[in-house]
Design a protein around this motif. Structure first.
Motif: not given
Length: 308
Positions: A172, A176, A179, A206, A208-210, A212-213
């Protein structure tokens, strides 16, 4: 079937052929500075029916030692068949181009990286005729980049690092960092990086985390992934809008039917109908409104003394 992470691990070298010059230092391999890199055909098929293809093949020109061929293989798991195919790739390419050949294997887990790094020998145990020694990049030796300035210094290397550390507990923070590093980067440079990282993460959490970013930090980009996220948002908005419209119409229809039939209802019952957000429940009430003798019968057993 070829997976998205597999494609990302070698396609990054197609997007950034000069990436290997920086990666070689990370892996402890001292090579002359390259002056150019050319993408070659990956088809190693001979006239016989057997088809052989490498993932990515580059011809690297250097300042002092001349050119060499770089074979990049993305390896997601142990594959016993590679003990035969990798030496074949190296010897075939050396014979075809008459150039030195370097085999680079990109991995995303320690076990596969350890397996891939073992020398492959052909010949007798006491006298190997051919030895193939892959150069391996993976989570065991790629830097974990969580510093924005360091990521911006070499975005291609930082991207490969993020891909190889897809299973890192700190992924994560890595994502971040990427991004943020891409915020002030021209879209033409950022777009392939956004897509490669998305591919490299595959179906891991991860990913989905990307997404979102990308949706928040990189919302101004028009990459395919960004557009896909925006389309999902628009679809969700349309779905929610249709649901809200259906609810409003449902409540209005109930009141219209009751009014046309001359059935009076109290303020509490009217508020209950207009405040309801369940389309299915409104449909049930509408059916009852068409046959009810009183307003209370619209709600059936749901009606309480407080509603009367």
């Amino acid at each position: 079937m070829v997976s998205a992470p597999h494609e990302a691990m070698h396609r990054i070298f197609q997007e950034y052929p000069n990436l290997f010059s920086k990666l070689s230092h990370v892996l402890g391999l001292e090579l002359p500075p390259p002056v150019s890199a050319e993408l070659l055909t990956v088809d190693l098929t001979e006239n016989e029916p057997l088809e052989r293809r490498v993932d990515t093949l580059l011809r690297i020109e250097t300042q002092n030692d001349g050119p060499f061929l770089l074979v990049i293989e993305a390896q997601g798991k142990k594959d016993p068949g590679k003990t035969a195919s990798w030496p074949y790739y190296v010897t075939y390419l050396n014979n075809k181009y008459r150039l030195p050949v370097l085999l680079l294997v990109i991995c995303q887990d320690h076990a596969t990286a350890t397996w891939a790094a073992r020398p492959i020998t052909i010949g007798l145990p006491q006298w190997p005729t051919v030895t193939t020694r892959p150069l391996v990049a993976g989570p065991h030796n790629m830097p974990v980049i969580t510093n924005v300035a360091e990521a911006r210094k070499d975005l291609a290397l930082a991207t490969l690092s993020a891909i190889t550390h897809a299973d890192n507990p700190d992924v994560d923070a890595i994502l971040k960092t990427m991004s943020v590093a891409l915020r002030d980067t021209p879209e033409s440079i950022a777009e392939p990086i956004v897509e490669l990282i998305a591919q490299g993460l595959g179906n891991r959490p991860a990913a989905q985390q990307w997404r979102n970013l990308v949706a928040v930090d990189l919302s101004f980009y028009t990459s395919p992934l960004s557009e896909e996220i925006r389309d999902e948002g628009r679809t969700q908005g349309r779905t929610e809008g249709r649901t809200e419209g259906r609810v409003e119409r449902g409540a209005a229809d109930i009141l219209l039917v009751l009014g046309a039939r001359g059935i009076a209802i109290g303020n509490r019952a009217r508020e209950k109908i207009t405040a309801c957000t369940d389309p299915e429940l409104l449909s049930q009430w509408l059916v009852r409104a068409a046959v009810a003798a009183t307003g209370d019968e619209v709600f059936g057993e749901e009606q309480t003394s407080a509603d009367r």
